[in-house]
Design an enzyme around this catalytic site. Structure first.
Site, PDB file in Angstrom:
ATOM      1  N   CYS A   2      23.533   5.953 -25.902  1.00  0.00           N
ATOM      2  CA  CYS A   2      22.700   5.743 -25.777  1.00  0.00           C
ATOM      3  C   CYS A   2      23.047   4.090 -26.035  1.00  0.00           C
ATOM      4  O   CYS A   2      23.681   3.616 -25.695  1.00  0.00           O
ATOM      5  CB  CYS A   2      21.621   5.859 -26.970  1.00  0.00           C
ATOM      6  SG  CYS A   2      21.773   7.347 -27.173  1.00  0.00           S
ATOM      7  N   ARG A  27      26.228   3.350 -19.975  1.00  0.00           N
ATOM      8  CA  ARG A  27      25.943   4.335 -20.554  1.00  0.00           C
ATOM      9  C   ARG A  27      25.336   5.991 -20.511  1.00  0.00           C
ATOM     10  O   ARG A  27      26.047   6.776 -21.362  1.00  0.00           O
ATOM     11  CB  ARG A  27      25.680   3.656 -21.996  1.00  0.00           C
ATOM     12  CG  ARG A  27      26.322   2.222 -21.905  1.00  0.00           C
ATOM     13  CD  ARG A  27      25.271   1.262 -22.800  1.00  0.00           C
ATOM     14  NE  ARG A  27      25.537   2.319 -24.379  1.00  0.00           N
ATOM     15  CZ  ARG A  27      26.467   1.249 -24.988  1.00  0.00           C
ATOM     16  NH1 ARG A  27      27.329   0.953 -25.118  1.00  0.00           N
ATOM     17  NH2 ARG A  27      26.579   1.842 -25.951  1.00  0.00           N
ATOM     18  N   TRP A  75      20.840   9.124 -24.545  1.00  0.00           N
ATOM     19  CA  TRP A  75      21.802   9.875 -23.862  1.00  0.00           C
ATOM     20  C   TRP A  75      21.260  11.510 -24.928  1.00  0.00           C
ATOM     21  O   TRP A  75      22.246  10.748 -25.843  1.00  0.00           O
ATOM     22  CB  TRP A  75      22.837   9.994 -23.662  1.00  0.00           C
ATOM     23  CG  TRP A  75      23.854  10.710 -23.047  1.00  0.00           C
ATOM     24  CD1 TRP A  75      23.780  11.383 -21.627  1.00  0.00           C
ATOM     25  CD2 TRP A  75      25.389  11.214 -23.437  1.00  0.00           C
ATOM     26  NE1 TRP A  75      24.269  11.875 -20.842  1.00  0.00           N
ATOM     27  CE2 TRP A  75      25.748  12.274 -22.210  1.00  0.00           C
ATOM     28  CE3 TRP A  75      25.673  11.512 -24.798  1.00  0.00           C
ATOM     29  CZ2 TRP A  75      26.602  12.809 -22.654  1.00  0.00           C
ATOM     30  CZ3 TRP A  75      27.099  11.781 -25.249  1.00  0.00           C
ATOM     31  CH2 TRP A  75      27.242  12.992 -24.232  1.00  0.00           C
ATOM     32  N   ASN A 101      21.889   4.282 -31.701  1.00  0.00           N
ATOM     33  CA  ASN A 101      22.929   5.384 -30.958  1.00  0.00           C
ATOM     34  C   ASN A 101      23.446   6.074 -32.173  1.00  0.00           C
ATOM     35  O   ASN A 101      24.425   4.915 -32.382  1.00  0.00           O
ATOM     36  CB  ASN A 101      23.330   4.017 -30.483  1.00  0.00           C
ATOM     37  CG  ASN A 101      25.097   4.718 -29.016  1.00  0.00           C
ATOM     38  OD1 ASN A 101      24.647   5.390 -29.299  1.00  0.00           O
ATOM     39  ND2 ASN A 101      25.702   3.959 -29.458  1.00  0.00           N
ATOM     40  N   GLY A 102      24.223   6.971 -31.698  1.00  0.00           N
ATOM     41  CA  GLY A 102      24.986   7.477 -32.753  1.00  0.00           C
ATOM     42  C   GLY A 102      24.149   9.376 -33.380  1.00  0.00           C
ATOM     43  O   GLY A 102      23.804   9.831 -32.772  1.00  0.00           O
ATOM     44  N   GLU A 481      43.974  14.912 -13.345  1.00  0.00           N
ATOM     45  CA  GLU A 481      42.923  13.268 -13.031  1.00  0.00           C
ATOM     46  C   GLU A 481      42.869  13.752 -11.551  1.00  0.00           C
ATOM     47  O   GLU A 481      41.664  13.409 -11.376  1.00  0.00           O
ATOM     48  CB  GLU A 481      44.077  12.201 -12.947  1.00  0.00           C
ATOM     49  CG  GLU A 481      43.382  11.029 -13.092  1.00  0.00           C
ATOM     50  CD  GLU A 481      42.130  10.921 -14.165  1.00  0.00           C
ATOM     51  OE1 GLU A 481      41.832  11.522 -15.073  1.00  0.00           O
ATOM     52  OE2 GLU A 481      41.124  10.365 -13.403  1.00  0.00           O
ATOM     53  N   LYS A 485      38.311  13.894 -10.739  1.00  0.00           N
ATOM     54  CA  LYS A 485      37.590  13.260 -10.427  1.00  0.00           C
ATOM     55  C   LYS A 485      37.235  13.647  -9.735  1.00  0.00           C
ATOM     56  O   LYS A 485      35.487  12.845  -9.306  1.00  0.00           O
ATOM     57  CB  LYS A 485      38.536  12.008  -9.603  1.00  0.00           C
ATOM     58  CG  LYS A 485      40.016  10.881 -10.217  1.00  0.00           C
ATOM     59  CD  LYS A 485      38.715   9.917 -10.824  1.00  0.00           C
ATOM     60  CE  LYS A 485      38.211   8.950 -11.992  1.00  0.00           C
ATOM     61  NZ  LYS A 485      38.326   9.627 -13.368  1.00  0.00           N
ATOM     62  N   GLU A 488      33.864  15.473 -10.832  1.00  0.00           N
ATOM     63  CA  GLU A 488      32.947  14.658 -12.192  1.00  0.00           C
ATOM     64  C   GLU A 488      32.186  14.099 -11.063  1.00  0.00           C
ATOM     65  O   GLU A 488      30.651  13.396 -11.317  1.00  0.00           O
ATOM     66  CB  GLU A 488      33.399  13.760 -13.065  1.00  0.00           C
ATOM     67  CG  GLU A 488      34.058  12.653 -12.607  1.00  0.00           C
ATOM     68  CD  GLU A 488      35.472  11.920 -13.564  1.00  0.00           C
ATOM     69  OE1 GLU A 488      34.850  11.407 -15.252  1.00  0.00           O
ATOM     70  OE2 GLU A 488      36.455  11.270 -13.882  1.00  0.00           O
ATOM     71  N   HIS A 504      51.237  33.859 -10.786  1.00  0.00           N
ATOM     72  CA  HIS A 504      51.239  34.661 -11.773  1.00  0.00           C
ATOM     73  C   HIS A 504      49.322  34.926 -12.155  1.00  0.00           C
ATOM     74  O   HIS A 504      48.711  34.695 -13.464  1.00  0.00           O
ATOM     75  CB  HIS A 504      51.544  33.870 -13.431  1.00  0.00           C
ATOM     76  CG  HIS A 504      52.574  33.416 -12.782  1.00  0.00           C
ATOM     77  ND1 HIS A 504      53.775  34.692 -12.871  1.00  0.00           N
ATOM     78  CD2 HIS A 504      53.574  33.165 -13.237  1.00  0.00           C
ATOM     79  CE1 HIS A 504      54.840  34.222 -12.271  1.00  0.00           C
ATOM     80  NE2 HIS A 504      55.315  33.018 -12.476  1.00  0.00           N
ATOM     81  N   LYS A 603      29.797   7.398 -19.773  1.00  0.00           N
ATOM     82  CA  LYS A 603      30.864   6.047 -19.736  1.00  0.00           C
ATOM     83  C   LYS A 603      31.640   6.838 -21.216  1.00  0.00           C
ATOM     84  O   LYS A 603      32.994   6.834 -21.641  1.00  0.00           O
ATOM     85  CB  LYS A 603      31.139   4.979 -19.495  1.00  0.00           C
ATOM     86  CG  LYS A 603      31.862   4.392 -19.613  1.00  0.00           C
ATOM     87  CD  LYS A 603      32.794   4.573 -18.780  1.00  0.00           C
ATOM     88  CE  LYS A 603      33.748   3.841 -18.551  1.00  0.00           C
ATOM     89  NZ  LYS A 603      34.889   4.544 -17.305  1.00  0.00           N
TER      90      LYS A 603
HETATM   91  C1  BG6 Z   1      34.432  10.597 -20.748  1.00  0.00           C
HETATM   92  C2  BG6 Z   1      34.723  10.062 -19.694  1.00  0.00           C
HETATM   93  O1  BG6 Z   1      32.632  11.448 -21.443  1.00  0.00           O
HETATM   94  O2  BG6 Z   1      35.347  10.512 -21.651  1.00  0.00           O
HETATM   95  C3  BG6 Z   1      35.656   9.926 -19.159  1.00  0.00           C
HETATM   96  O3  BG6 Z   1      33.156  10.330 -18.708  1.00  0.00           O
HETATM   97  C4  BG6 Z   1      36.429   9.472 -20.601  1.00  0.00           C
HETATM   98  O4  BG6 Z   1      35.584   9.395 -18.290  1.00  0.00           O
HETATM   99  C5  BG6 Z   1      36.418  10.450 -21.827  1.00  0.00           C
HETATM  100  O5  BG6 Z   1      37.889   9.852 -19.500  1.00  0.00           O
HETATM  101  C6  BG6 Z   1      37.476   9.299 -22.960  1.00  0.00           C
HETATM  102  O6  BG6 Z   1      37.047   8.392 -23.137  1.00  0.00           O
HETATM  103  P1  BG6 Z   1      37.444   6.799 -23.773  1.00  0.00           P
HETATM  104  O7  BG6 Z   1      36.866   6.039 -23.648  1.00  0.00           O
HETATM  105  O8  BG6 Z   1      38.066   7.328 -25.359  1.00  0.00           O
HETATM  106  O9  BG6 Z   1      39.076   6.822 -22.394  1.00  0.00           O
END
Ligand code: BG6
Length: 608
Positions: A2, A27, A75, A101-102, A481, A485, A488, A504, A603
């Site tokens: 949030c 966010r 969120w 937020n939380g 990774e 990428k 996502e 396997h 994020k």
């Molecule tokens: C996810 C993000 O929610 O959290 C990723 O979408 C990120 O991009 C992961 O790598 C970990 O977040 P952070 O801030 O702990 O690196």
């Protein structure tokens, strides 16, 4: 995660609140709302969906009067995205408004108690309980009431609170979830993050856990939960205002991909002096470092993928058993940790709940914690024993790029620094590593300047339904990774697979036209990965190979190849990840995806 914004000053608050919330869209959110204190009347407007809905509802804020207000982008954690679940939440009589937020972990028993007393709830959120509790306990002193309510809450929260009876103040509270206070001239602000207020002020306070701020037009007072004043030092934000803007790029993600040479340079340069790696952030003595029998790396998402790369590097160079652990798994596994375990925590935001709690678990068991964090002053940074900041600047796109790359750079610095301390690398190796590291930014720039081939391949391959990223050793670590990428931001299903393991079982999924991206940068195992490429081609796969320029012969093996400049083995992921980031970006662009704000993602996830 949030977003919170608040304004108290002499101008109409609503338009600023909306623009501040826009700066926090990165966010991740599913609904938004405002509450204005218009001379003692609390007016709430909120709606499910993007900020444009709220702007329409409020005529860009012009229809909401008042110079004191709070805003929120939600969120969802408790209660589906909806108008009624959006924040701000009012108490039953409308006397108090709260944004949060939380997560309030004990909200249900609290809600039941209040309902038993006849209080009516409108939403099924945890946040509404806070507003109702304030009203329930209110006897006329808002600060006393807030303190009492906080004593009943378990969980994490950044709060903004308005009261009809206190039309000339905003109350802000922090526990775990970040909250800053912006300091202006006859106006002050609250926000979850700096971009929201940077257009108004560069002077901020960062609220610490269990601090309560009373924000008025001409002053901010901060107290602890014993109602004792807390002296705060303000911080001046040096960011160029465009650092948090797109800078002319179409997406933050592309901007941040392009910023990687500078981000890595900014991260490594202050830590290389007179040909030596200097990590003053690490408080460990050489003897303590020599005493470690194990290294645990804790992280989530892409940060975890850095941890997997680090595992291969630390074990190869330091000869210390190293595990990369998903933070969310580590903490519930009764992990084997003691004071001979070094814990490395990696987090861009420094607020990821899973990572933060895993770190606390490691500390409880006696481990020394070094964190690698991008956001200054974040919870993980503050609570680790040592913190090595990546100096990537604000990373706005949800899909991380420059934070991932700068985290890798810090891993290399640690490998060289510890390798030298432990006597595992010769002076020659030391200097070679250092000179290779110093060339990484330029080599990345070279890849970025020659990325047309990647863009072309993305235009040819973006229809793929299932993609496999395969690799061995450090290429396998990188494949994690590359796959994430693509997933996502383009929503194409993909899997990262250890190339030697594919046969396997999962090779059953390979059929005519399946796209397999084979990472073949690790010198020693080129022969093996070529066999794996042929294995999948025999079943009809289309193989796109990523290798160093030294292996032009791979053009004859794969249907298509992407080449990167060579470098020392441990630093190959820093170069190989660039085409993979670009590939994902261009594929997502071709598909018209919401690249900076992919669906369902945030994020940083500050709830479990
Ligand atoms: C996810 C993000 O929610 O959290 C990723 O979408 C990120 O991009 C992961 O790598 C970990 O977040 P952070 O801030 O702990 O690196």
């Amino acid at each position: 995660m949030c977003g919170i914004v608040g304004y108290i000053g002499e101008e109409q608050a609503a338009p600023f609140l909306l623009s501040g919330l826009e700066k926090l869209e990165y966010r991740g959110y599913d609904s938004a709302g405002l509450c204005l204190n218009d001379g003692g009347t609390l007016v709430v407007k909120k709606s499910k969906g993007k900020l444009t809905e709220l702007k329409t509802l409020t005529h860009n804020g012009s229809s909401l009067h008042g110079t004191v207000g709070i805003g929120h982008t939600r969120w969802a954690t408790h209660g589906e995205p909806s108008d009624v679940n959006a924040h701000p939440h009012l108490s039953e009589s409308g006397r108090f408004a709260v944004v949060h937020n939380g997560i309030i972990e004990n909200y249900l028993p609290l809600k039941e108690k209040l309902m038993d007393k006849g209080i009516t709830f409108r939403s099924n959120t945890d946040t509404e309980v806070i507003a109702q509790l304030i009203e329930y306990y209110y006897q006329g002193d808002l600060m006393d009431t807030i303190i009492k309510v906080l004593s009943r809450l378990d969980g994490s929260y950044a709060l903004g609170v308005l009261s009809k009876d206190n039309p000339d103040e905003i109350i802000a509270v922090r526990k775990e979830s970040p909250l800053i206070i912006g300091l202006g001239e006859h106006e002050n602000f609250i926000a979850s993050d700096i971009p929201a207020i940077l257009s108004k002020t560069r002077k901020i306070y960062r609220l610490e856990n269990d601090e309560i701020a009373v924000i008025k037009r001409d002053g901010v007072s901060v107290f602890n939960t014993d109602k004792e004043p807390v002296q705060k030092e303000y911080e001046t934000i040096e960011w160029d205002i465009h650092a948090a803007e797109k800078g002319g790029y179409e997406h933050f993600m592309f901007k941040e991909i392009m910023e990687q040479p500078k981000a890595i340079h900014d991260t490594i340069s202050p830590r290389i002096k007179d040909g030596r790696v200097v990590l003053n952030e690490i408080s460990l003595t050489a003897e303590q470092i020599r005493s470690f029998r194990k290294i645990n790396i804790l992280a989530c998402g892409s940060a975890y993928h850095v941890g997997v790369v680090a595992k291969y590097i630390f074990e190869k160079i330091l000869r210390i058993p190293t595990e990369a652990d998903l933070a969310s798994e580590f903490r519930y596994r009764d992990p084997i940790v003691d004071d001979k375990t070094l814990t490395v925590v990696i987090s861009q935001s420094g607020e990821t709940a899973d990572t933060k709690e895993a770190m606390k678990e490691a500390k409880r068991r006696g481990s020394h914690v070094i964190s690698i964090v991008n956001v200054l002053g974040s919870a993980i940074a503050k609570e680790s024993d040592d913190v090595i900041y990546t100096l990537a600047g604000p990373e706005i796109a949800v899909a991380t790029t420059k934070a991932y790359s700068t985290q890798l750079a810090v891993i290399y610095l640690m490998a060289i620094y510890f390798g030298d301390l432990l006597g595992k690398i010769t002076d020659t190796e030391y200097q070679n590593y250092l000179s290779e590291l110093l060339m990484i930014p330029d080599k990345i720039q070279q890849i970025l300047d020659n990325s047309e081939n990647v863009q072309y391949l993305a235009s040819q391959l973006f229809h793929a339904d299932d993609v496999f990223f395969i690799g061995r050793n450090i290429d396998y670590a990188l494949s994690l990774e590359g796959s994430l990428k693509l997933k996502e931001i383009s929503y194409i299903h993909s899997e990262a697979y250890a190339a030697g393991e594919l046969k396997h079982g999962t090779i059953s999924l390979i059929e005519k036209g399946t796209l397999v991206i084979a990472l073949a940068t690790h010198e020693e195992l080129i022969g093996k990965i070529v066999s794996n490429m042929k294995e999948v081609q025999a079943r009809g796969a289309y193989v796109l190979c990523l290798a160093t320029e030294r292996h032009q012969e791979l053009k004859d093996v794969a249907q298509n190849t992407i080449f990167i400049p060579p470098t020392c083995d441990m630093m190959l992921p820093s170069l190989a990840v660039i085409p993979l980031q670009l590939f994902a970006y261009y594929v997502a662009s071709q598909k018209g995806c919401d690249i900076d704000k992919p669906r369902n993602l945030a994020k940083s996830v500050t709830v479990e």
